[in-house]
Scaffold this motif. Structure first.
Motif, PDB file in Angstrom:
ATOM      1  N   TYR A  70      31.305  68.613  29.951  1.00  0.00           N
ATOM      2  CA  TYR A  70      31.791  68.637  28.551  1.00  0.00           C
ATOM      3  C   TYR A  70      33.518  69.234  28.519  1.00  0.00           C
ATOM      4  O   TYR A  70      33.472  70.437  29.172  1.00  0.00           O
ATOM      5  CB  TYR A  70      30.979  69.561  27.460  1.00  0.00           C
ATOM      6  CG  TYR A  70      29.736  68.930  27.433  1.00  0.00           C
ATOM      7  CD1 TYR A  70      29.242  67.429  27.988  1.00  0.00           C
ATOM      8  CD2 TYR A  70      28.626  69.530  26.739  1.00  0.00           C
ATOM      9  CE1 TYR A  70      27.734  67.237  27.832  1.00  0.00           C
ATOM     10  CE2 TYR A  70      27.520  69.173  26.438  1.00  0.00           C
ATOM     11  CZ  TYR A  70      27.023  68.009  26.992  1.00  0.00           C
ATOM     12  OH  TYR A  70      25.896  67.397  26.964  1.00  0.00           O
ATOM     13  N   ASN A 114      34.904  68.143  21.749  1.00  0.00           N
ATOM     14  CA  ASN A 114      34.797  67.824  23.252  1.00  0.00           C
ATOM     15  C   ASN A 114      34.596  66.170  23.639  1.00  0.00           C
ATOM     16  O   ASN A 114      34.196  65.946  22.654  1.00  0.00           O
ATOM     17  CB  ASN A 114      33.776  68.660  24.008  1.00  0.00           C
ATOM     18  CG  ASN A 114      32.323  68.550  23.742  1.00  0.00           C
ATOM     19  OD1 ASN A 114      31.973  67.409  23.275  1.00  0.00           O
ATOM     20  ND2 ASN A 114      31.623  69.266  23.457  1.00  0.00           N
ATOM     21  N   GLU A 137      33.842  67.055  15.810  1.00  0.00           N
ATOM     22  CA  GLU A 137      32.944  68.249  15.336  1.00  0.00           C
ATOM     23  C   GLU A 137      32.298  69.141  16.193  1.00  0.00           C
ATOM     24  O   GLU A 137      32.226  70.146  16.348  1.00  0.00           O
ATOM     25  CB  GLU A 137      31.780  67.378  14.637  1.00  0.00           C
ATOM     26  CG  GLU A 137      31.876  66.978  13.502  1.00  0.00           C
ATOM     27  CD  GLU A 137      30.685  65.947  12.903  1.00  0.00           C
ATOM     28  OE1 GLU A 137      29.461  66.328  13.451  1.00  0.00           O
ATOM     29  OE2 GLU A 137      30.544  65.505  11.798  1.00  0.00           O
ATOM     30  N   SER A 138      32.050  68.249  17.514  1.00  0.00           N
ATOM     31  CA  SER A 138      31.905  69.219  18.750  1.00  0.00           C
ATOM     32  C   SER A 138      33.250  69.694  19.535  1.00  0.00           C
ATOM     33  O   SER A 138      33.093  70.702  20.497  1.00  0.00           O
ATOM     34  CB  SER A 138      30.921  68.490  19.610  1.00  0.00           C
ATOM     35  OG  SER A 138      31.513  67.271  20.400  1.00  0.00           O
ATOM     36  N   PRO A 169      28.237  77.188  21.719  1.00  0.00           N
ATOM     37  CA  PRO A 169      27.649  76.143  21.110  1.00  0.00           C
ATOM     38  C   PRO A 169      28.347  74.839  21.557  1.00  0.00           C
ATOM     39  O   PRO A 169      29.447  74.572  21.675  1.00  0.00           O
ATOM     40  CB  PRO A 169      27.787  76.609  19.769  1.00  0.00           C
ATOM     41  CG  PRO A 169      28.039  78.118  19.576  1.00  0.00           C
ATOM     42  CD  PRO A 169      28.677  78.182  20.817  1.00  0.00           C
ATOM     43  N   ASP A 170      27.358  73.805  21.533  1.00  0.00           N
ATOM     44  CA  ASP A 170      28.115  72.189  21.934  1.00  0.00           C
ATOM     45  C   ASP A 170      28.647  72.124  23.374  1.00  0.00           C
ATOM     46  O   ASP A 170      28.865  71.247  23.642  1.00  0.00           O
ATOM     47  CB  ASP A 170      29.043  71.825  20.743  1.00  0.00           C
ATOM     48  CG  ASP A 170      28.550  71.746  19.279  1.00  0.00           C
ATOM     49  OD1 ASP A 170      27.160  71.486  19.117  1.00  0.00           O
ATOM     50  OD2 ASP A 170      29.015  72.141  18.383  1.00  0.00           O
ATOM     51  N   TYR A 171      28.574  73.147  24.112  1.00  0.00           N
ATOM     52  CA  TYR A 171      29.282  73.218  25.434  1.00  0.00           C
ATOM     53  C   TYR A 171      28.201  73.717  26.310  1.00  0.00           C
ATOM     54  O   TYR A 171      28.248  73.199  27.548  1.00  0.00           O
ATOM     55  CB  TYR A 171      30.375  74.022  25.432  1.00  0.00           C
ATOM     56  CG  TYR A 171      31.685  73.426  25.154  1.00  0.00           C
ATOM     57  CD1 TYR A 171      32.445  72.680  25.656  1.00  0.00           C
ATOM     58  CD2 TYR A 171      32.224  73.403  23.771  1.00  0.00           C
ATOM     59  CE1 TYR A 171      33.554  72.243  25.481  1.00  0.00           C
ATOM     60  CE2 TYR A 171      33.065  72.824  23.145  1.00  0.00           C
ATOM     61  CZ  TYR A 171      33.892  72.288  23.945  1.00  0.00           C
ATOM     62  OH  TYR A 171      35.132  71.483  23.510  1.00  0.00           O
ATOM     63  N   ASP A 227      35.051  64.152  19.989  1.00  0.00           N
ATOM     64  CA  ASP A 227      34.432  64.324  18.727  1.00  0.00           C
ATOM     65  C   ASP A 227      34.941  65.623  18.071  1.00  0.00           C
ATOM     66  O   ASP A 227      34.726  66.383  18.448  1.00  0.00           O
ATOM     67  CB  ASP A 227      32.820  64.480  19.052  1.00  0.00           C
ATOM     68  CG  ASP A 227      32.031  64.590  17.727  1.00  0.00           C
ATOM     69  OD1 ASP A 227      32.624  64.468  16.516  1.00  0.00           O
ATOM     70  OD2 ASP A 227      31.025  64.907  17.884  1.00  0.00           O
TER      71      ASP A 227
END
Length: 261
Positions: A242, A164, A161-162, A190-192, A159
């Motif tokens: 992730y 990962n 955006e993230s 963030p996101d991780y 993705d």
């Protein structure tokens, strides 16, 4: 008449002589040094670094003697320590291993390149041994040097955006590093979530997030096979990891950098 003139001349000459002698006696002693030079006497308090250094330095044969004596004493002390029974055998074996093992040039080269970038061209290139896991290349800019286990499954594709992908590592698998690297970050991202960032060679970084336990510390140098930790448990049936990747400070699809077996 002539006699009187002579006496006058004589008195005048005597007067001039007295004037000359008196004026000369009234001069200071050194007013006429250029006519009557006085030899300089050395100053006892003067400092000459060259002379003092030469005085302080021992003769060359004494210096060699001291160095040889120190070497003999060092060798003798090492011999006594290895022969005596007062020193534990484990200490002796550790000291022997340290003094006889080969220097890890390839490990130092990998650590330097991971932390500071490519080795400067002014230094000689240091040959590195091939990694423990065969290397394959799927991209032009970055070549993968290890592969993900075939038992891991993709839960979510890459993705942007993230930045990962989410992988299912199963319940029993640990996360290991496949090549030498350097731990650049340990903490929250963030996101991780809980994340370990490992900096590799050739301008690459691997981000491993959503970790439940961590087995490394920041600034630690990693060797291939080092356990990073375990992923967080999801629904008591699997662990989700992730994974992100950077090449030259740009996020890329990690599956193009680290493919599956």
């Amino acid at each position: 008449m002539f006699e009187r003139v002579d006496r006058v001349k004589e008195r005048r000459r005597e007067r001039l002589e007295r004037i000359r002698s008196q004026s000369r006696d009234s001069y200071t002693p050194y007013v006429d040094d250029w006519k009557d030079p006085i030899e300089e006497t050395p100053n006892p308090f003067s400092y000459s670094p060259r002379e003092n250094d030469l005085m302080d330095q021992p003769p060359s044969h004494e210096k060699w003697g001291v160095q040889i004596l120190a070497s003999v004493l060092l060798i003798g002390a090492a011999y006594v320590l290895f022969q005596t029974t007062l020193i534990p055998a484990s200490w002796k074996s550790s000291a022997r291993e340290v003094m006889t093992r080969d220097f890890n040039f390839s490990g130092v080269a990998d650590w330097y390149e991971a932390r500071f970038g490519p080795i400067p061209t002014m230094l000689p290139s240091i040959p590195t041994n091939p990694p423990a896991v065969p290397a394959t290349s799927t991209t032009k800019d970055a070549g993968a040097v290890w592969k993900l286990p075939s038992s891991w499954k993709i839960v979510r594709s890459y993705d942007p955006e993230s930045a990962n992908v989410i992988l299912n590592t199963g319940m029993n698998d640990q996360i290991t590093i496949g090549e030498a690297g350097w731990v650049a970050f340990v903490g929250e991202k963030p996101d991780y979530g809980t994340t370990v960032i490992v900096r590799l060679t050739k301008g690459r970084e691997i981000w491993l997030g959503n970790l439940d336990s961590i087995g490394v510390t920041k600034d630690e140098v990693l060797t291939p096979g080092k356990v990073i930790g375990t992923a967080r448990v999801m629904d008591q049936t699997s662990r989700h990891l992730y994974v992100g990747a950077k090449v030259n400070e740009q996020f890329v699809n990690p599956l193009e950098v680290i493919p599956f077996e």
